[in-house]
Design a protein around this motif. Structure first.
Motif, mmCIF file in Angstrom:
data_model
loop_
_atom_site.group_PDB
_atom_site.id
_atom_site.type_symbol
_atom_site.label_atom_id
_atom_site.label_comp_id
_atom_site.label_asym_id
_atom_site.label_seq_id
_atom_site.Cartn_x
_atom_site.Cartn_y
_atom_site.Cartn_z
ATOM 1 N N ALA A 117 14.902 -19.397 -8.545
ATOM 2 C CA ALA A 117 14.468 -20.802 -8.583
ATOM 3 C C ALA A 117 14.273 -21.205 -10.039
ATOM 4 N N PRO A 118 15.350 -21.375 -10.781
ATOM 5 C CA PRO A 118 15.254 -21.551 -12.238
ATOM 6 C C PRO A 118 14.584 -22.847 -12.692
ATOM 7 N N LEU A 119 14.431 -23.809 -11.787
ATOM 8 C CA LEU A 119 13.814 -25.082 -12.174
ATOM 9 C C LEU A 119 12.332 -25.152 -11.777
ATOM 10 N N SER A 120 11.864 -24.149 -11.090
ATOM 11 C CA SER A 120 10.475 -24.179 -10.619
ATOM 12 C C SER A 120 9.507 -23.849 -11.750
ATOM 13 N N PRO A 121 8.417 -24.628 -11.880
ATOM 14 C CA PRO A 121 7.363 -24.234 -12.819
ATOM 15 C C PRO A 121 6.667 -22.981 -12.314
ATOM 16 N N ILE A 122 6.096 -22.230 -13.238
ATOM 17 C CA ILE A 122 5.414 -20.984 -12.901
ATOM 18 C C ILE A 122 3.955 -21.099 -13.308
ATOM 19 N N VAL A 123 3.076 -20.736 -12.394
ATOM 20 C CA VAL A 123 1.643 -20.675 -12.683
ATOM 21 C C VAL A 123 1.217 -19.217 -12.609
ATOM 22 N N VAL A 124 0.624 -18.724 -13.686
ATOM 23 C CA VAL A 124 0.026 -17.388 -13.665
ATOM 24 C C VAL A 124 -1.484 -17.581 -13.630
ATOM 25 N N THR A 125 -2.152 -16.923 -12.688
ATOM 26 C CA THR A 125 -3.562 -17.196 -12.473
ATOM 27 C C THR A 125 -4.382 -15.916 -12.459
ATOM 28 N N GLY A 126 -5.432 -15.900 -13.271
ATOM 29 C CA GLY A 126 -6.335 -14.757 -13.320
ATOM 30 C C GLY A 126 -7.129 -14.750 -14.612
ATOM 31 N N GLY A 127 -8.436 -14.573 -14.487
ATOM 32 C CA GLY A 127 -9.297 -14.488 -15.666
ATOM 33 C C GLY A 127 -9.632 -13.043 -15.973
ATOM 34 N N ASN A 128 -10.900 -12.673 -15.803
ATOM 35 C CA ASN A 128 -11.357 -11.286 -15.962
ATOM 36 C C ASN A 128 -10.815 -10.626 -17.236
ATOM 37 N N PRO A 129 -11.167 -11.133 -18.396
ATOM 38 C CA PRO A 129 -10.578 -10.604 -19.639
ATOM 39 C C PRO A 129 -10.969 -9.160 -19.922
ATOM 40 N N GLN A 130 -10.029 -8.461 -20.519
ATOM 41 C CA GLN A 130 -10.242 -7.117 -21.040
ATOM 42 C C GLN A 130 -9.683 -7.079 -22.467
ATOM 43 N N ASN A 131 -10.493 -6.578 -23.368
ATOM 44 C CA ASN A 131 -10.074 -6.478 -24.772
ATOM 45 C C ASN A 131 -9.595 -7.826 -25.320
ATOM 46 N N GLY A 132 -10.277 -8.901 -24.859
ATOM 47 C CA GLY A 132 -9.995 -10.226 -25.407
ATOM 48 C C GLY A 132 -8.802 -10.932 -24.795
ATOM 49 N N ILE A 133 -8.204 -10.389 -23.724
ATOM 50 C CA ILE A 133 -7.058 -11.050 -23.098
ATOM 51 C C ILE A 133 -7.300 -11.173 -21.599
ATOM 52 N N THR A 134 -6.980 -12.330 -21.055
ATOM 53 C CA THR A 134 -7.139 -12.537 -19.615
ATOM 54 C C THR A 134 -5.905 -12.042 -18.863
ATOM 55 N N GLU A 135 -6.065 -11.884 -17.558
ATOM 56 C CA GLU A 135 -4.931 -11.496 -16.728
ATOM 57 C C GLU A 135 -3.779 -12.486 -16.886
ATOM 58 N N ALA A 136 -4.096 -13.787 -16.846
ATOM 59 C CA ALA A 136 -3.042 -14.802 -16.922
ATOM 60 C C ALA A 136 -2.305 -14.742 -18.255
ATOM 61 N N GLU A 137 -3.028 -14.530 -19.346
ATOM 62 C CA GLU A 137 -2.371 -14.446 -20.656
ATOM 63 C C GLU A 137 -1.460 -13.228 -20.736
ATOM 64 N N ALA A 138 -1.939 -12.104 -20.207
ATOM 65 C CA ALA A 138 -1.112 -10.895 -20.202
ATOM 66 C C ALA A 138 0.125 -11.091 -19.327
ATOM 67 N N MET A 139 -0.034 -11.803 -18.219
ATOM 68 C CA MET A 139 1.098 -12.070 -17.331
ATOM 69 C C MET A 139 2.113 -12.981 -18.011
ATOM 70 N N ARG A 140 1.626 -14.009 -18.671
ATOM 71 C CA ARG A 140 2.540 -14.901 -19.406
ATOM 72 C C ARG A 140 3.341 -14.106 -20.430
ATOM 73 N N ASP A 141 2.651 -13.268 -21.193
ATOM 74 C CA ASP A 141 3.345 -12.504 -22.241
ATOM 75 C C ASP A 141 4.416 -11.594 -21.640
ATOM 76 N N TRP A 142 4.106 -10.984 -20.488
ATOM 77 C CA TRP A 142 5.099 -10.110 -19.854
ATOM 78 C C TRP A 142 6.324 -10.917 -19.425
ATOM 79 N N LEU A 143 6.106 -12.063 -18.797
ATOM 80 C CA LEU A 143 7.233 -12.881 -18.339
ATOM 81 C C LEU A 143 8.072 -13.379 -19.508
ATOM 82 N N VAL A 144 7.423 -13.812 -20.570
ATOM 83 C CA VAL A 144 8.164 -14.273 -21.750
ATOM 84 C C VAL A 144 8.986 -13.132 -22.344
#
Length: 289
Positions: free
Chosen positions: A163-190
């Motif tokens: 689904a190349p036109l679909s927006p993606i939402v990554v959701t999750g807080g609970n930070p570890q070592n200054g990074i949230t789940e959502a931020e880590a997920m974004r970085d992995w996808l990028v």
């Protein structure tokens, strides 16, 4: 779960209840009824549903117009298969608060939809108005991804290709070592080739209930009218129920492959109980008052 035939019974009970009316009903907010409500919610959280429903019966006896208590009684009577208690609670709720009665019916519809959901590792085809929502999972203390989350992200990556036109939402807080789940997920996808502009970060959620509530708002902000939910097979049904209750139209339930086969059968009563509890929390009835 109680059959949809309850509607006929509710109609009959509603008519009888309407004749009696609510004359003489005491005003809500007495300390005793709040104590009963809080006790009931604690029992539901701790797994003693019979005690929770008993507290609610006593509460409703003291205050028949307590809408939240009636909604809770209807939901947990549905879970218990207690048709008379369910019909009585819904009939009363339709008189006291028709909007809350409609919301309660939506909760039960969401539970049924979730129980019937089939975990599916195959990505779905979707357009730009359908968001892909990836639910987080606890990070390691150094902020690295656990294998469970990598599995979810791999499923989401495949879904993003389908689904190349679909927006993606990554959701999750609970930070570890200054990074949230959502931020880590974004970085992995990028790092796996997904365009950063497609990814929208929801980094406050600390539970599946909050994943659903916060992501629903974000989906609306980015113009999505439906969603494909991506998580683990043993989590997908609870997630689907929460998102439906939160107001998201779920059109797909994509999962990773791990533990898929064991999760294909519909959940038994213990598994359904978790879905009911989470859906009730997403409905945002007071947990204590």
């Amino acid at each position: 779960m109680i059959s949809r035939q309850w509607k006929l019974l509710v109609a009959a009970s509603f008519a009888a209840f309407s004749l009696t009316g609510l004359a003489g009903v005491p005003a809500h907010a007495a300390p005793e009824t709040d104590a009963l409500y809080n006790s009931a919610q604690r029992h539901f959280t701790n797994g003693d549903d019979a005690a929770g429903r008993a507290d609610l019966r006593n509460l409703i006896g003291a205050d028949p117009a307590d809408a939240e208590a009636l909604a809770l009684q209807a939901i947990w009577s549905d879970y218990a298969g207690d048709l008379p208690a369910f019909v009585d609670a819904m009939a009363r709720l339709h008189v006291v608060d028709p909007g809350l009665a409609q919301g309660t019916d939506n909760v039960l519809g969401a539970v049924r939809a979730a129980v019937g959901t089939l975990p599916n590792p195959l990505p779905a085809l979707a357009g730009p108005q359908t968001g892909i929502v990836v639910l987080g999972y606890g990070l390691l203390p150094d902020g690295a991804l656990r294998p469970e989350l990598v599995n979810r992200l791999t499923a989401a990556w495949l879904q993003s290709i389908a689904a190349p036109l679909s927006p993606i939402v990554v959701t999750g807080g609970n930070p570890q070592n200054g990074i949230t789940e959502a931020e880590a997920m974004r970085d992995w996808l990028v790092s796996h080739g997904v365009a950063p502009a497609r990814i929208h970060v929801e980094s406050r959620a600390g539970s599946t209930v909050q994943n659903a509530l916060f992501s629903t708002r974000l989906l609306r902000d980015v113009g999505a009218t439906s969603a494909i939910v991506v998580t683990s097979p043993n989590h997908i049904r609870r997630a689907v129920a929460d998102f439906v209750v939160a107001g998201t139209r779920v059109v797909g339930a994509t999962t990773s492959l791990e533990q898929l086969v064991s999760q294909l059968p519909p959940p038994g009563k213990p598994g359904q109980r978790g879905i009911y509890l989470d859906a009730t929390r997403t409905f945002q009835l007071s947990t204590a008052r």
